[in-house]
Motif scaffolding. Structure first.
Motif, mmCIF file in Angstrom:
data_model
loop_
_atom_site.group_PDB
_atom_site.id
_atom_site.type_symbol
_atom_site.label_atom_id
_atom_site.label_comp_id
_atom_site.label_asym_id
_atom_site.label_seq_id
_atom_site.Cartn_x
_atom_site.Cartn_y
_atom_site.Cartn_z
ATOM 1 N N CYS A 489 1.061 -0.970 -0.243
ATOM 2 C CA CYS A 489 0.394 0.324 -0.010
ATOM 3 C C CYS A 489 0.682 1.563 -0.013
ATOM 4 O O CYS A 489 1.619 1.101 0.704
ATOM 5 N N CYS A 492 0.744 2.982 3.802
ATOM 6 C CA CYS A 492 0.699 2.211 4.754
ATOM 7 C C CYS A 492 2.202 0.930 4.212
ATOM 8 O O CYS A 492 2.543 0.665 2.623
ATOM 9 N N CYS A 553 -6.148 0.453 5.526
ATOM 10 C CA CYS A 553 -6.579 1.882 5.520
ATOM 11 C C CYS A 553 -7.379 1.828 4.429
ATOM 12 O O CYS A 553 -8.079 0.495 3.851
HETATM 13 ZN ZN ZN Z 1 -3.052 1.150 3.878
#
Ligand code: ZN
Ligand code: ADP
Ligand code: ZN
Length: 819
Positions: A489, A492, A553
């Motif tokens: 990600c 993240c 997220c």
């Molecule tokens: Zn994320």
């Protein structure tokens, strides 16, 4: 001397503010009541903490008067208010934010009254506050009065009999069954046989169907012993045999009043809870029941209603504001004395609290992981203790913390060693070593031959199976075939998971993931793929459609065309998620009805619907995540397959083994709960791992012993106490700097210098980046609580003075999530 009130306002500051109580309000302003008060030229809704006539060092001209009183009757009863203050102090949390956890919505009537006084001009947060109230519904219940024999006939007699058998009912529901209900009720009310009252209606799905009253089963010896011990404790707590002294919420001298109910899966803990509640109600006191996830426990709620009728407040996140408020006010007003709910039910205004039950006390969802980071199990013990109530923590796999409390004499252990149904026994567990067994006929290495055969046998016997896999989605990782780079990600530092989403041939029960909701707070999140985790076979061909999603997220996006690192077009899907497991199982067992239960399919009502279909025998194989391990009582499930037991054990968290063990025992506990013997297959590459070996042997005490010794050796709770400072910032340098400053401060404060508190870090968090913020942490560890609190107080002071505006710092006392 002026009459002064200490008021907590909803700002992130720990202290209360002093206001003068105007003479006109002097008689009415009481602790726990909400008031309007001016704060930096704004009017805010605050809560009165205390009122007293006293002198003060503050310049009297600077003390403002309270603007208005909102609650004629304090919204927070004294017991709850003082508990909340103690909770705020324990967690170093702002009192205003803590109070908000417990405050009800504002009633429209209250708003109208304030408007009439002209008090609402310029009030910011009341205008936006949720408003409820207004609608009322009539309820009827039988009184204790007895009619003259032979004086009642027809509908009146039938109605009375129904009310006596089933307890209170909404009048509207009675009218559906009896054409003349209204006039019959009126007649019964005139004779004092029925009481009618108006109140806000519960329109909750849990109350949609009337529940027939059950007949309590005869307790077995172990249950009877446990129930008797609780009964005795309840009697002692109610001060029976001695004059009842003090206010009702003052702690009463009592014998042991906190218990650990350690009963194997299916041992009948719920029946013990029901008896304890009954004893508590008979003493005129209220009871609070906390469960991990109420959406997954409709059966439990049904059992409570079958025993106690509708005089039960069910608190859960699916309630509308109006329903939540209706539940709240029926408790607050003393009309209902039993509340059941998840974590947040901890703050229910149960009248004269006499008993708190925490079911599945080991469950991670009792820890709130955002805002005020409280642990509902720990706080249940505190609230019960302060209220002079009995507290019971129940589990088949008690937390290490609770076991430690038993050993230190703070909890009394009650054991239920056997399954309640006479014919039921604990299932036979077989370990399948994945290093020795290859793929079965499905070709998928994670469906070994033994598992495949066991599924065939179960289907042939017309029994049901549950397959448990700790990972959502289709494939937990997307890897470049040329350079091996993992697709992560952007916001993240975790791998993205491939979700295939809706398929045309989707079996009933599986619905598309769609835009996907983020995991709810506190829910056990799917762990990021640990390096070297055993992967399932990769798919060679490029899949069509589907989305990549971040489980941390909200991100969801298409599968990229090329590897971001080297530009290669060969992206491979690796690892096995529940979505793919479901597809593989459906393809390998075309005659079976396969469904899936995980966060992707479990909308508000979906999980209940899937579990209901499972209970009705309309599903043969249920595939799912942790959600399938929760206390379901499904009589026809005889096979439980744990697809990859290793997935949870490799996390960088000192509780990884404990959590893995609990999952295994709980999911195994779903098998063979009636006369047909159950079987559990655990697939693993680490059959010697203690969590797996002890789970296979059903040896819960053995595991607990060993784990407590291990914790002692490495110095983790319960041998020590921890506090985690979580620091995050958009800018990496800002975050690192703030973390370093905090660590230095902790080392140089008196407790740090005296080495009574160990400061570990600063270091990058295991998930180094989340939602675009860099994360750091400083871990404080101490043998004793006192020094740890001293250090935290010093740090809280530093934070109050402002550390760095761009860094966010959270103090997490007794942290659970270490990622
Ligand atoms: Zn994320
Ligand atoms: P636990 O909560 O410990 O997993 P449950 O309370 O769900 O166990 O009980 C398991 C099953 O045993 C349920 O179907 C319950 O109705 C039944 N049961 C509990 N106590 C008794 C009893 N004393 N006699 C017969 N059946 C019982
Ligand atoms: Zn590449």
């Amino acid at each position: 001397m002026p009459l002064l009130a200490d008021v907590a306002v909803p700002v992130p500051l720990s202290q209360a503010f002093t206001y003068e109580v105007p003479a006109a309000l002097a008689a009415e302003v009481r602790p726990g009541a909400r008031v309007l008060c001016e704060f930096h030229r704004r009017k805010l809704l605050g809560v009165v903490l205390s009122v007293s006539e006293r002198s003060t060092a503050i310049d009297p001209s600077r003390i403002k008067p309270l603007a208005a009183l909102v609650d004629a009757r304090p919204a927070l009863p004294a017991e709850l208010l003082s508990f909340l203050q103690e909770l705020a102090a324990y967690y170093f949390a702002p009192i205003g934010e803590v109070l908000r956890l417990a405050l009800p919505a504002i009633e429209r009537e209250q708003v109208r009254a304030l408007k009439a006084q002209g008090e609402l001009d310029g009030v910011l947060d009341l205008g936006r506050a949720k408003q409820v109230g207004g609608r009322k519904v009539a309820f009827a219940r039988a009184t204790d009065a007895i009619e003259e024999p032979g004086t009642l006939r027809g509908q009146a007699a039938a109605l009375l009999a129904l009310l006596r058998a089933n307890g209170e009912q909404p009048v509207a529901r009675l009218e559906e069954r009896f054409g003349n209900a209204r006039s019959a009720l009126k007649k019964l009310a005139e004779r004092g046989l029925v009481a009618l009252d108006e109140r806000e209606p519960p329109r909750d799905p849990f109350f949609r169907l009337a529940e027939a009253r059950d007949v309590p089963p005869e307790l077995n010896a172990a249950q009877a012993e446990a129930a008797a011990r609780l009964e005795a404790a309840l009697a002692a707590a109610a001060g029976e045999g001695e004059p009842r002294a003090g206010a009702p919420h003052e702690p009463r001298p009592a014998g042991p009043s906190a218990f650990l109910l350690f009963g194997v899966t299916g041992s009948g803990k719920t029946e013990v809870y029901l008896r304890a509640i009954k004893s508590c109600l008979e003493r005129g006191r209220g009871a609070l029941v906390m469960v991990p996830e109420i959406a997954l426990t409709p059966q439990l709620v049904a059992r409570f209603r079958a025993r106690f009728g509708d005089e039960l407040a069910v608190l859960h996140s699916g309630l509308s504001d109006a329903d939540r408020h209706a539940m709240w006010s029926s408790l607050h007003g003393g009309k209902v004395r039993v509340a059941i709910g998840a974590r947040s039910a901890l703050f229910a205004p149960v009248p004269d609290l006499g008993l708190i039950l925490v079911d599945e006390e080991h469950d991670g969802s009792f820890k709130q992981e955002e805002g005020v980071r409280y642990h509902a199990r720990d706080m249940a013990l505190l609230r019960a203790h302060r209220a002079g109530a009995v507290c019971v923590l129940g589990s088949a796999t008690p937390s290490i913390e609770s076991v430690a409390l038993v050993r230190r004499g703070k909890l009394t252990e009650l054991r239920l060693p056997d399954r309640a149904h006479r014919e039921a026994s604990l299932p036979e567990v077989t370990l399948v070593d994945l290093r020795r067994f290859g793929a079965g006929p499905s070709g998928d290495p994670l469906i070994s031959l033994p598992l495949h055969r066991a599924l065939e046998k179960t289907l042939a016997a017309k029994e049901q199976a549950i397959l448990f896999l700790n990972r959502r989605g289709f494939a937990p990782s997307v890897v470049c075939g040329s350079c091996g780079t993992l697709t992560t990600c952007d916001a993240c530092s975790v791998a993205l998971t491939y979700h295939r989403g809706r398929r045309r041939d989707a079996p009933a029960g599986a619905i598309a993931a769609g835009a996907g909701a983020p995991p709810p707070a506190g829910a056990a999140a799917t762990p990021p793929p640990a390096a070297g985790a055993p992967g399932a076979g990769s798919l060679e061909e490029r899949p069509q459609g589907g989305r990549l999603r971040c489980h941390y997220c909200d991100y969801a996006g298409p599968l990229p065309e090329r590897c971001a690192a080297c530009g290669s077009r060969t992206l491979l899907l690796e690892g096995l998620g529940t979505e793919r497991l479901e597809a593989t199982i459906a393809a390998s067992f075309p005659e079976a009805r396969v469904a899936r239960l995980d966060r992707d399919v479990a909308g508000k009502d979906r999980s209940q619907a899937i579990l209901a279909r499972m209970r009705e025998g309309k599903i043969d194989i249920l595939v799912g995540t942790q959600m399938v391990t929760k206390g379901h009582d499904l009589p026809n499930v005889t096979l439980v397959g744990v697809v990859n037991a290793d997935a949870a054990l490799g996390l960088p968290d000192f509780r990884a083994a404990e959590r893995g063990f609990q999952l295994l025992v709980q999911v195994a506990g779903r098998a063979g709960r009636r006369d047909r013997p159950g079987r559990v297959l655990i697939q693993t590459r680490n059959p010697e791992h203690p969590a797996i070996a002890f789970a296979a042997a059903h040896d819960v005490p053995g595991f607990l012993d060993r784990e407590i010794r291990d914790r002692e050796e490495v110095g983790y709770p319960p041998a020590t106490r921890l506090a985690l400072l979580r620091i995050d910032a958009v800018d990496e340098g800002v975050g690192r700097g703030a973390a370093a400053k905090l660590a230095a401060h902790a080392r140089t404060c008196p407790e740090g210098l005296a080495r009574r508190v160990e400061v570990l870090g600063p270091s990058a968090a295991p998930i180094a980046r989340l939602r675009g913020r860099y994360r750091f942490r400083v871990l404080l560890r101490a043998r004793e609580r006192g020094p740890l609190r001293g250090t935290l107080a010093a740090l809280a002071g530093l934070l109050r003075d402002g550390l760095d505006r761009n860094a966010r710092v959270i103090i997490d006392v007794d942290p659970v999530a270490m990622l």
